[in-house]
Design a protein around this motif. Structure first.
Motif, PDB file in Angstrom:
ATOM      1  N   ARG A 156     -20.095   9.859  12.376  1.00 31.28           N
ATOM      2  CA  ARG A 156     -21.220   8.941  12.161  1.00 31.28           C
ATOM      3  C   ARG A 156     -22.038   9.364  10.947  1.00 31.28           C
ATOM      4  NH1 ARG A 156     -21.566   9.228  17.886  1.00 31.28           N
ATOM      5  NH2 ARG A 156     -23.290  10.725  17.750  1.00 31.28           N
ATOM      6  N   GLN A 157     -22.205  10.676  10.783  1.00 27.42           N
ATOM      7  CA  GLN A 157     -22.971  11.175   9.639  1.00 27.42           C
ATOM      8  C   GLN A 157     -22.277  10.831   8.323  1.00 27.42           C
ATOM      9  OE1 GLN A 157     -23.205  15.513   8.563  1.00 27.42           O
ATOM     10  NE2 GLN A 157     -25.299  15.287   9.324  1.00 27.42           N
ATOM     11  N   LEU A 158     -20.967  10.946   8.301  1.00 26.76           N
ATOM     12  CA  LEU A 158     -20.218  10.596   7.094  1.00 26.76           C
ATOM     13  C   LEU A 158     -20.467   9.141   6.701  1.00 26.76           C
ATOM     14  CD1 LEU A 158     -16.874  12.459   7.813  1.00 26.76           C
ATOM     15  CD2 LEU A 158     -18.219  12.706   5.718  1.00 26.76           C
ATOM     16  N   GLU A 159     -20.492   8.268   7.679  1.00 29.36           N
ATOM     17  CA  GLU A 159     -20.740   6.861   7.381  1.00 29.36           C
ATOM     18  C   GLU A 159     -22.168   6.640   6.892  1.00 29.36           C
ATOM     19  OE1 GLU A 159     -18.439   4.441   7.197  1.00 29.36           O
ATOM     20  OE2 GLU A 159     -17.161   6.201   7.477  1.00 29.36           O
ATOM     21  N   ARG A 160     -23.127   7.320   7.508  1.00 27.82           N
ATOM     22  CA  ARG A 160     -24.524   7.162   7.084  1.00 27.82           C
ATOM     23  C   ARG A 160     -24.742   7.696   5.672  1.00 27.82           C
ATOM     24  NH1 ARG A 160     -25.751   8.900  12.437  1.00 27.82           N
ATOM     25  NH2 ARG A 160     -26.246  10.989  11.650  1.00 27.82           N
ATOM     26  N   GLN A 161     -23.989   8.721   5.303  1.00 22.80           N
ATOM     27  CA  GLN A 161     -24.192   9.352   3.999  1.00 22.80           C
ATOM     28  C   GLN A 161     -23.502   8.610   2.859  1.00 22.80           C
ATOM     29  OE1 GLN A 161     -22.752  13.339   4.580  1.00 22.80           O
ATOM     30  NE2 GLN A 161     -24.694  14.086   5.407  1.00 22.80           N
ATOM     31  N   ARG A 162     -22.616   7.684   3.200  1.00 21.76           N
ATOM     32  CA  ARG A 162     -21.793   7.043   2.176  1.00 21.76           C
ATOM     33  C   ARG A 162     -22.640   6.404   1.065  1.00 21.76           C
ATOM     34  NH1 ARG A 162     -16.528   5.054   2.702  1.00 21.76           N
ATOM     35  NH2 ARG A 162     -16.668   5.277   4.970  1.00 21.76           N
ATOM     36  N   ARG A 163     -23.644   5.617   1.446  1.00 22.78           N
ATOM     37  CA  ARG A 163     -24.450   4.919   0.443  1.00 22.78           C
ATOM     38  C   ARG A 163     -25.277   5.893  -0.391  1.00 22.78           C
ATOM     39  NH1 ARG A 163     -28.997   0.695   2.305  1.00 22.78           N
ATOM     40  NH2 ARG A 163     -29.952   2.667   2.950  1.00 22.78           N
ATOM     41  N   ASP A 164     -25.880   6.891   0.267  1.00 22.21           N
ATOM     42  CA  ASP A 164     -26.700   7.846  -0.477  1.00 22.21           C
ATOM     43  C   ASP A 164     -25.857   8.689  -1.433  1.00 22.21           C
ATOM     44  OD1 ASP A 164     -29.069   7.004   0.589  1.00 22.21           O
ATOM     45  OD2 ASP A 164     -29.184   8.563   2.129  1.00 22.21           O
ATOM     46  N   ALA A 165     -24.624   8.976  -1.048  1.00 19.62           N
ATOM     47  CA  ALA A 165     -23.744   9.725  -1.949  1.00 19.62           C
ATOM     48  C   ALA A 165     -23.483   8.923  -3.221  1.00 19.62           C
ATOM     49  CB  ALA A 165     -22.432  10.064  -1.251  1.00 19.62           C
ATOM     50  N   ALA A 166     -23.213   7.631  -3.041  1.00 13.79           N
ATOM     51  CA  ALA A 166     -22.944   6.775  -4.200  1.00 13.79           C
ATOM     52  C   ALA A 166     -24.187   6.587  -5.059  1.00 13.79           C
ATOM     53  CB  ALA A 166     -22.418   5.422  -3.727  1.00 13.79           C
ATOM     54  N   THR A 167     -25.347   6.542  -4.421  1.00 14.40           N
ATOM     55  CA  THR A 167     -26.589   6.266  -5.148  1.00 14.40           C
ATOM     56  C   THR A 167     -27.186   7.505  -5.797  1.00 14.40           C
ATOM     57  OG1 THR A 167     -27.087   4.468  -3.603  1.00 14.40           O
ATOM     58  CG2 THR A 167     -28.913   5.303  -4.930  1.00 14.40           C
ATOM     59  N   HIS A 168     -27.114   8.640  -5.104  1.00 15.62           N
ATOM     60  CA  HIS A 168     -27.862   9.816  -5.553  1.00 15.62           C
ATOM     61  C   HIS A 168     -27.007  11.011  -5.983  1.00 15.62           C
ATOM     62  CE1 HIS A 168     -31.392   7.744  -4.126  1.00 15.62           C
ATOM     63  NE2 HIS A 168     -30.941   7.720  -2.881  1.00 15.62           N
ATOM     64  N   VAL A 169     -25.842  11.194  -5.369  1.00 17.76           N
ATOM     65  CA  VAL A 169     -25.054  12.397  -5.665  1.00 17.76           C
ATOM     66  C   VAL A 169     -24.060  12.151  -6.797  1.00 17.76           C
ATOM     67  CG1 VAL A 169     -23.471  14.133  -4.747  1.00 17.76           C
ATOM     68  CG2 VAL A 169     -25.325  13.249  -3.312  1.00 17.76           C
ATOM     69  N   ARG A 170     -23.209  11.154  -6.643  1.00  9.88           N
ATOM     70  CA  ARG A 170     -22.138  10.954  -7.623  1.00  9.88           C
ATOM     71  C   ARG A 170     -22.629  10.652  -9.040  1.00  9.88           C
ATOM     72  NH1 ARG A 170     -19.274   8.897  -3.062  1.00  9.88           N
ATOM     73  NH2 ARG A 170     -19.602   6.697  -3.560  1.00  9.88           N
ATOM     74  N   PRO A 171     -23.775   9.987  -9.231  1.00  6.82           N
ATOM     75  CA  PRO A 171     -24.240   9.778 -10.608  1.00  6.82           C
ATOM     76  C   PRO A 171     -24.504  11.068 -11.381  1.00  6.82           C
ATOM     77  CG  PRO A 171     -25.319   8.225  -9.141  1.00  6.82           C
ATOM     78  CD  PRO A 171     -24.575   9.192  -8.263  1.00  6.82           C
ATOM     79  N   GLN A 172     -24.672  12.195 -10.684  1.00  3.46           N
ATOM     80  CA  GLN A 172     -24.919  13.468 -11.368  1.00  3.46           C
ATOM     81  C   GLN A 172     -23.663  14.005 -12.055  1.00  3.46           C
ATOM     82  OE1 GLN A 172     -27.862  16.055  -8.791  1.00  3.46           O
ATOM     83  NE2 GLN A 172     -26.606  14.809  -7.419  1.00  3.46           N
ATOM     84  N   ARG A 173     -22.518  13.441 -11.723  1.00  7.52           N
ATOM     85  CA  ARG A 173     -21.249  13.869 -12.320  1.00  7.52           C
ATOM     86  C   ARG A 173     -21.291  13.836 -13.841  1.00  7.52           C
ATOM     87  NH1 ARG A 173     -16.344  11.820 -14.195  1.00  7.52           N
ATOM     88  NH2 ARG A 173     -14.438  12.658 -13.242  1.00  7.52           N
ATOM     89  N   VAL A 174     -21.986  12.858 -14.387  1.00  5.12           N
ATOM     90  CA  VAL A 174     -22.008  12.664 -15.834  1.00  5.12           C
ATOM     91  C   VAL A 174     -22.633  13.845 -16.570  1.00  5.12           C
ATOM     92  CG1 VAL A 174     -24.246  11.482 -15.903  1.00  5.12           C
ATOM     93  CG2 VAL A 174     -22.521  10.948 -17.627  1.00  5.12           C
ATOM     94  N   PHE A 175     -23.455  14.630 -15.877  1.00  3.58           N
ATOM     95  CA  PHE A 175     -24.158  15.734 -16.530  1.00  3.58           C
ATOM     96  C   PHE A 175     -23.364  17.039 -16.542  1.00  3.58           C
ATOM     97  CE2 PHE A 175     -27.573  13.065 -14.586  1.00  3.58           C
ATOM     98  CZ  PHE A 175     -28.050  12.523 -15.772  1.00  3.58           C
ATOM     99  N   ALA A 176     -22.218  17.065 -15.878  1.00  3.46           N
ATOM    100  CA  ALA A 176     -21.476  18.317 -15.715  1.00  3.46           C
ATOM    101  C   ALA A 176     -20.712  18.702 -16.975  1.00  3.46           C
ATOM    102  CB  ALA A 176     -20.512  18.202 -14.542  1.00  3.46           C
ATOM    103  N   ASP A 177     -20.604  20.003 -17.195  1.00 10.40           N
ATOM    104  CA  ASP A 177     -19.744  20.528 -18.256  1.00 10.40           C
ATOM    105  C   ASP A 177     -18.285  20.553 -17.799  1.00 10.40           C
ATOM    106  OD1 ASP A 177     -21.912  21.347 -20.117  1.00 10.40           O
ATOM    107  OD2 ASP A 177     -22.405  22.760 -18.510  1.00 10.40           O
ATOM    108  N   ILE A 178     -18.090  20.806 -16.504  1.00 15.88           N
ATOM    109  CA  ILE A 178     -16.745  20.847 -15.918  1.00 15.88           C
ATOM    110  C   ILE A 178     -16.778  20.081 -14.599  1.00 15.88           C
ATOM    111  CG2 ILE A 178     -14.861  22.297 -15.077  1.00 15.88           C
ATOM    112  CD1 ILE A 178     -15.988  24.596 -16.721  1.00 15.88           C
ATOM    113  N   VAL A 179     -15.812  19.202 -14.402  1.00 12.58           N
ATOM    114  CA  VAL A 179     -15.641  18.507 -13.125  1.00 12.58           C
ATOM    115  C   VAL A 179     -14.396  19.085 -12.462  1.00 12.58           C
ATOM    116  CG1 VAL A 179     -15.270  16.302 -11.963  1.00 12.58           C
ATOM    117  CG2 VAL A 179     -16.719  16.411 -14.014  1.00 12.58           C
ATOM    118  N   ILE A 180     -14.555  19.575 -11.244  1.00 10.97           N
ATOM    119  CA  ILE A 180     -13.473  20.270 -10.548  1.00 10.97           C
ATOM    120  C   ILE A 180     -13.059  19.476  -9.317  1.00 10.97           C
ATOM    121  CG2 ILE A 180     -12.842  22.372  -9.298  1.00 10.97           C
ATOM    122  CD1 ILE A 180     -14.845  23.863 -11.101  1.00 10.97           C
TER     123      ILE A 180
END
Length: 306
Positions: A156-180
């Motif tokens: 249930r937590q995974l489903e609740r987190q899905r939208r926040d991950a897309a909105t708040h976490v994944r956009p930070q990818r662009v700032f990384a020097d290395i994506v692993i």
């Protein structure tokens, strides 16, 4: 060497492997020389309060990000902090701890690149992006074994987190020097440990090591470097390390990397381990830790990208 602490930032979704990577890098560099800051310690609400407010830990409103930002600035300036502490097993905020700066600071969290000030505190920025089904399996295993959740609660937590991950976490990818990205082999999609492959997107914001001495173009060598395009279309170098890399080849790569950071060579027995039914060693994880440690040591010496 740098006169101030060198700061590494690690960001990724929940159970992306941030803590495992941070702990491994601390082992490589020497735990007495590394201060680790976990972003989860800056949660504004405990587990019960988050449930009542219908918030997830991925929501910036659920975190004291201004305090985390201030603490990173203080540590980077060589000053101690009184760090909050979150108890994952109990889901509660507990007594804070006094944390002194050390030569290296590792901050790992869901939102460690959320603000410009936090990003500017980080000399090296890593974004972890494991294959999604693999991440879900990691989260189920971790949260049921070590964080007091039942299986259905985690789902249930995974489903609740899905939208926040897309909105708040994944956009930070662009700032990384290395994506692993760790991902399972095609012949064993359920693999979650030593046979995982890893892919590094090496952006030109860092001076990456010369790996040509161990790259022979053999498709069975277990390691290759090629030019590709990132999701934004920009060209990047992509380093692929197979979970089935032959032992001798893995040792050659490790020897090369250790030769480039002789300052840490006495610690070489500590890399590549993770929790998996005892002391389990993964060559892709070991090489990932070494590559990041290489960048940290070189950055501390003032080596920058051209």
């Amino acid at each position: 060497m740098s006169e101030r602490p060198l700061v590494l930032g690690i960001v990724g979704d929940s159970a992306a492997g941030k803590s495992t990577l941070a702990a491994g890098i601390a082992s490589v560099l020497g735990r007495h020389r590394v201060a680790v800051v976990c972003g989860d310690d800056y949660l504004r609400y405990d587990r019960r309060e988050r449930a009542l407010r219908r918030l997830t830990a991925l929501d910036p409103e659920c975190n004291h990000l201004a305090i985390l930002e201030q603490h990173l600035e203080l540590l980077r300036a060589g000053r101690p902090i009184l760090k909050p502490v979150y108890d994952h097993r109990a889901g509660t905020l507990v007594r804070p701890e006094y944390l002194e700066p050390r030569p290296y600071v590792v901050v790992e969290g869901l939102l460690a690149f959320h603000s410009r000030a936090m990003r500017e505190c980080c000399d090296i920025k890593i974004y972890l992006e494991p294959e999604e089904e693999l991440r879900r399996r990691w989260k189920l295993a971790r949260d049921t074994a070590r964080r007091g959740y039942g299986r259905e609660q985690v789902l249930r937590q995974l489903e609740r987190q899905r939208r926040d991950a897309a909105t708040h976490v994944r956009p930070q990818r662009v700032f990384a020097d290395i994506v692993i990205s760790f991902y399972p082999p095609d012949d064993d999609p359920e693999e979650a440990g030593t046979r995982l492959h890893v892919r590094h997107l090496l952006r030109p914001t860092l001076p990456h090591p010369d790996l040509s001495p161990i790259l022979d173009g053999n498709p069975k060598s277990g390691i290759r470097l090629e030019l590709a395009r990132d999701i934004d279309g920009k060209p990047v170098d992509v380093l692929e390390i197979s979970g089935d890399i032959p032992e001798a080849r893995a040792r050659r790569v490790e020897d090369l990397l250790w030769s480039l950071i002789p300052e840490a060579s006495y610690l070489r027995g500590n890399v590549g381990t993770f929790e998996g039914g005892g002391r389990t060693v993964s060559h892709p994880l070991a090489l990932t830790q070494l590559l990041i440690a290489y960048h940290m040591i070189k950055a501390a010496q003032g080596v920058v990208a051209n």
